[in-house]
Each structure stands twice: as C-alpha cells, then as structure tokens.
Design a protein around this motif. Structure first.
Motif, PDB file in Angstrom:
ATOM      1  N   HIS A 163       0.833  -1.214   0.000  1.00  0.00           N
ATOM      2  CA  HIS A 163       0.000   0.000   0.000  1.00  0.00           C
ATOM      3  C   HIS A 163       0.868   1.265   0.000  1.00  0.00           C
ATOM      4  O   HIS A 163       0.527   2.247  -0.658  1.00  0.00           O
ATOM      5  CB  HIS A 163      -0.907  -0.004   1.232  1.00  0.00           C
ATOM      6  N   GLU A 164       1.951   1.239   0.753  1.00  0.00           N
ATOM      7  CA  GLU A 164       2.838   2.406   0.770  1.00  0.00           C
ATOM      8  C   GLU A 164       3.379   2.690  -0.627  1.00  0.00           C
ATOM      9  O   GLU A 164       3.527   3.857  -1.026  1.00  0.00           O
ATOM     10  CB  GLU A 164       3.977   2.178   1.761  1.00  0.00           C
ATOM     11  N   VAL A 167       0.642   4.351  -2.633  1.00  0.00           N
ATOM     12  CA  VAL A 167       0.510   5.760  -2.242  1.00  0.00           C
ATOM     13  C   VAL A 167       1.568   6.604  -2.959  1.00  0.00           C
ATOM     14  O   VAL A 167       1.273   7.702  -3.448  1.00  0.00           O
ATOM     15  CB  VAL A 167       0.630   5.904  -0.708  1.00  0.00           C
ATOM     16  N   ARG A 168       2.809   6.099  -3.040  1.00  0.00           N
ATOM     17  CA  ARG A 168       3.852   6.838  -3.757  1.00  0.00           C
ATOM     18  C   ARG A 168       3.522   6.973  -5.238  1.00  0.00           C
ATOM     19  O   ARG A 168       3.699   8.046  -5.826  1.00  0.00           O
ATOM     20  CB  ARG A 168       5.205   6.133  -3.594  1.00  0.00           C
ATOM     21  N   LEU A 190      -4.875   6.987  -3.158  1.00  0.00           N
ATOM     22  CA  LEU A 190      -4.058   7.590  -2.109  1.00  0.00           C
ATOM     23  C   LEU A 190      -4.842   7.721  -0.808  1.00  0.00           C
ATOM     24  O   LEU A 190      -4.361   7.317   0.263  1.00  0.00           O
ATOM     25  CB  LEU A 190      -3.547   8.946  -2.582  1.00  0.00           C
ATOM     26  N   ASP A 191      -6.054   8.250  -0.886  1.00  0.00           N
ATOM     27  CA  ASP A 191      -6.860   8.450   0.322  1.00  0.00           C
ATOM     28  C   ASP A 191      -7.243   7.116   0.963  1.00  0.00           C
ATOM     29  O   ASP A 191      -7.095   6.924   2.178  1.00  0.00           O
ATOM     30  CB  ASP A 191      -8.130   9.233  -0.008  1.00  0.00           C
ATOM     31  N   GLN A 193      -5.962   4.031   0.587  1.00  0.00           N
ATOM     32  CA  GLN A 193      -4.907   3.152   1.066  1.00  0.00           C
ATOM     33  C   GLN A 193      -4.170   3.732   2.266  1.00  0.00           C
ATOM     34  O   GLN A 193      -3.631   2.982   3.084  1.00  0.00           O
ATOM     35  CB  GLN A 193      -3.958   2.796  -0.086  1.00  0.00           C
ATOM     36  N   ARG A 194      -4.121   5.046   2.396  1.00  0.00           N
ATOM     37  CA  ARG A 194      -3.584   5.618   3.630  1.00  0.00           C
ATOM     38  C   ARG A 194      -4.411   5.188   4.833  1.00  0.00           C
ATOM     39  O   ARG A 194      -3.867   4.851   5.894  1.00  0.00           O
ATOM     40  CB  ARG A 194      -3.551   7.147   3.533  1.00  0.00           C
ATOM     41  N   ILE A 197      -3.653   1.541   5.524  1.00  0.00           N
ATOM     42  CA  ILE A 197      -2.336   1.359   6.141  1.00  0.00           C
ATOM     43  C   ILE A 197      -2.438   1.532   7.655  1.00  0.00           C
ATOM     44  O   ILE A 197      -1.894   0.729   8.433  1.00  0.00           O
ATOM     45  CB  ILE A 197      -1.313   2.345   5.547  1.00  0.00           C
ATOM     46  N   ASN A 198      -3.126   2.567   8.088  1.00  0.00           N
ATOM     47  CA  ASN A 198      -3.288   2.798   9.530  1.00  0.00           C
ATOM     48  C   ASN A 198      -4.042   1.644  10.199  1.00  0.00           C
ATOM     49  O   ASN A 198      -3.693   1.206  11.301  1.00  0.00           O
ATOM     50  CB  ASN A 198      -4.011   4.119   9.774  1.00  0.00           C
TER      51      ASN A 198
END
Length: 209
Positions: A163-164, A167-168, A190-191, A193-194, A197-198
């Motif tokens: 996921h990181e 996001v990149r 981006l929104d 998967q951030r 991730i958390n």
C-alpha cells in the motif's frame, strides 16, 4: 492506435492548461461518455471543454504500473479466506478486493481507449517485483505456504509495504498527470490506502502484541 506522449516534468514546459483545448493529431484524446456509455476519441481539431480528458505520459505510466500492482494485491488477498486465522484479516482482504477489482477494470478500459495494451500479470514496468512495495516471488511463495497466525502477520506486513508503494505511485500521478479519470483514480487510491495502512498497522500490533 499509437499514443505519442512526451514525458512531463522533464522539458521545463509550463503547467498544462486545464481549460479549453483543441485535440491534435499526435495523441488520442479520450472524451468520457455519459454514465453507462463508453468514451470516444476526440476528432483532430475538435475543441474540448475544460472537464474533458487529455492524457499525458504520466497518466499512461500510472495506469500501466498500477494495474499489475493491484493484481498482486488481489492475488495476495485471494489467499486469505483459506489461510488467515483472524476474521479481521479476512475482512480486510475482502475490502481490498472489492475496491481494487473495479479500479483495474477502469484503468484497463482507459488504456484500451488509447490503443494501449493492458499489462498482463503483476510484473510490468514500474510495478516489477521489489518496486513500489511489490512483493518478490520469494515473499509470495512464503505467503502461499503460511497458515493461521503466521499468514496473518506476513500478509499484513507485505500489504502495508504494498500500500505504501501505491501511495507513492498515486502521489507521483497527482503531481505530473493531466487526465481527469487517472487523477481521480490516483486521489481515491491515495486516500483509501492511507486509511487502510493505519488500520493494518493497528491490526498487526494487536496480532503480534
């Protein structure tokens, strides 16, 4: 159909004009259809409105990289129902599949409308093993062999890194892309998967704590 696209950000050109534009003959311009209808390719010389798409090289790179990137996430998530022990991990994998399968379809249709081939598998271009968080063949084999808590922990660690990377990739598209559909896709990825991730970090801490 051949797409001839310059590489954005390398020539010192000014920021792309997002207002009215005229379709040229060097690259096809995709005009989205109404809801439920297919898009079309603008005629050379046709004046386009400010909301209509004009793809750039960055948009193509994003789609061609994100499709195989998503496919690997779908493969990893598809292992969870039979291998995961934690119900929350199974639910997470199901959410990932529900979000990313439609995104793959949209990006594939977008590429076909440009006359581009859709990447096959999950080892292509910017999404090759090890790039942008992609799991290596060795890591995937470990995940396939794992069961229970071992699977849960490895799945979460690999998917967080995965996921990181997405996001990149999405952030790069938002900086350099010009196509409305791909920019919207990148923002959604981006929104979403951030947030995931958390959630995965919190779940991993619970499992390993």
């Amino acid at each position: 159909m051949t797409v001839l696209l310059g590489t954005p950000g390398c020539t010192g050109d000014p920021e792309p004009d997002r207002g009215h534009r005229v379709a040229g003959t060097d690259a096809p311009v995709v005009v989205p259809g109404r809801p439920g209808e297919a898009g079309r390719t603008a005629r050379p010389g046709e004046t386009l409105g400010p909301g209509e798409s004009h793809p750039s090289a960055a948009d193509v790179v994003f789609a061609e990289g994100m499709i195989p990137h998503h496919r690997q996430a779908l493969e990893m998530s598809g292992l969870a129902p039979e291998r995961a022990a934690d119900a929350a991990v199974k639910a997470l994998a199901a959410r990932i599949a529900a979000a990313q399968e439609p995104e793959v379809r949209v990006m594939s249709s977008w590429l076909r409308a440009l006359g581009r081939e859709v990447p096959t598998g999950h080892a292509h271009g910017t999404a090759s093993p090890g790039a942008y968080g992609m799991a290596t063949p060795e890591q995937l084999n470990r995940l396939r062999r794992a069961r229970g808590r071992e699977f849960d922990e490895l799945f979460l660690r690999l998917m967080i890194t995965h996921h990181e990377g997405a996001v990149r990739m999405s952030a790069e598209e938002l900086r350099a892309g010009t196509d409305r559909t791909m920019l919207s896709m990148a923002q959604d990825i981006l929104d979403g998967q951030r947030i995931e991730i958390n959630r995965m970090r919190a779940l991993l801490a619970t499992i390993t704590g």
